[in-house]
Design an enzyme around this catalytic site. Structure first.
Site, PDB file in Angstrom:
ATOM      1  N   ILE A   1      38.643  81.436  25.781  1.00 22.24           N
ATOM      2  CA  ILE A   1      37.706  82.395  25.124  1.00 22.24           C
ATOM      3  C   ILE A   1      37.778  83.888  25.061  1.00 22.24           C
ATOM      4  O   ILE A   1      38.142  85.012  25.683  1.00 22.24           O
ATOM      5  CB  ILE A   1      36.085  81.965  25.537  1.00 22.24           C
ATOM      6  CG1 ILE A   1      35.674  80.433  25.558  1.00 22.24           C
ATOM      7  CG2 ILE A   1      35.145  83.074  24.377  1.00 22.24           C
ATOM      8  CD1 ILE A   1      34.359  81.025  26.258  1.00 22.24           C
ATOM      9  N   PRO A   2      38.562  83.909  23.649  1.00 30.45           N
ATOM     10  CA  PRO A   2      39.006  85.212  23.303  1.00 30.45           C
ATOM     11  C   PRO A   2      38.305  86.221  23.644  1.00 30.45           C
ATOM     12  O   PRO A   2      38.437  87.189  21.814  1.00 30.45           O
ATOM     13  CB  PRO A   2      40.460  84.693  22.714  1.00 30.45           C
ATOM     14  CG  PRO A   2      39.239  84.110  21.176  1.00 30.45           C
ATOM     15  CD  PRO A   2      38.640  83.125  22.501  1.00 30.45           C
ATOM     16  N   CYS A   3      37.854  86.486  24.224  1.00 33.97           N
ATOM     17  CA  CYS A   3      37.260  88.170  23.949  1.00 33.97           C
ATOM     18  C   CYS A   3      37.470  89.483  24.496  1.00 33.97           C
ATOM     19  O   CYS A   3      36.966  90.654  23.187  1.00 33.97           O
ATOM     20  CB  CYS A   3      35.632  87.676  25.885  1.00 33.97           C
ATOM     21  SG  CYS A   3      36.934  88.213  26.668  1.00 33.97           S
ATOM     22  N   HIS A   4      38.983  89.730  24.149  1.00 37.42           N
ATOM     23  CA  HIS A   4      39.359  90.674  24.149  1.00 37.42           C
ATOM     24  C   HIS A   4      39.841  90.915  22.596  1.00 37.42           C
ATOM     25  O   HIS A   4      40.585  91.981  22.202  1.00 37.42           O
ATOM     26  CB  HIS A   4      40.920  90.521  24.864  1.00 37.42           C
ATOM     27  CG  HIS A   4      42.070  89.525  24.413  1.00 37.42           C
ATOM     28  ND1 HIS A   4      42.196  88.246  24.542  1.00 37.42           N
ATOM     29  CD2 HIS A   4      43.025  89.915  23.215  1.00 37.42           C
ATOM     30  CE1 HIS A   4      42.458  87.639  23.775  1.00 37.42           C
ATOM     31  NE2 HIS A   4      43.239  87.811  22.675  1.00 37.42           N
TER      32      HIS A   4
END
Length: 186
Positions: free
Chosen positions: A139-142
């Protein structure tokens, strides 16, 4: 009845990563750490019952994707099965929206809140969901930034500095975080 959990510590060009899974999918992803032992300790802090194992095909595919990602190659994790049991309905919606962000794309906490029909005041809740993301990278929170293209927080080891490094791998350049934020490498 709880699913049996397993984990794998594996090397990437950025350092050792960790991944844990159940029969339902990936439960946790640990971004690169200083050493395999540190990565293992951080991963098992949340899943002390997990046992080392060889990953099933879907998890092995995620591992291969992570190795490509930290080598600077585009990697897509949108089809990796996840086990997000216990997360709130709102957090699940935030995570689903964040998973639609692909390599090199960013958005803001406020934009995600509006996309979910929650209005700009929910931006803080979106930020909380990102801070509690158990499967960073997958989950690409960056890729979710603060207003005005500012880096915002990052709860992974290395904080905002790690977020900037991950974005740089994707060709996204932002201003460095304020000096008050410490860097611990990746």
């Amino acid at each position: 009845m709880a699913h049996k959990t397993h984990y794998l510590i594996f090397e990437t060009e950025a350092g050792p990563c960790g991944i844990a899974w159940s029969e339902a999918g990936v439960l946790r992803f640990q971004l690169p750490g200083e050493s395999a032992e540190t990565t293992r300790r951080l991963l098992l802090r949340h899943l002390p019952e997990a046992e080392p194992a060889e990953p099933p095909p879907a998890v092995a595919k995620a591992v291969a994707g992570a190795k490509r990602y930290f080598a600077g190659e585009a990697a897509d994790f949108s089809d990796v099965p996840l086990d997000l049991a216990g997360q709130s309905v709102f957090f699940l919606k935030v995570y689903a929206a964040a998973r639609r962000l692909h390599w090199g794309e960013t958005t803001t906490y406020g934009t995600l809140a509006r996309e979910l029909g929650a209005g700009p005041e929910a931006a803080r809740e979106v930020g909380q969901a990102m801070a509690k993301n158990p499967v960073a990278l997958i989950i690409p929170c960056h890729r979710v930034l603060a207003a005005g293209g500012k880096v915002g927080g990052f709860s992974a080891p290395g904080g905002a500095s790690s977020k900037l490094k991950m974005l740089a791998l994707e060709g996204i350049s932002l201003a460095a975080p304020e000096p008050a934020q410490q860097s611990f490498g990746f």
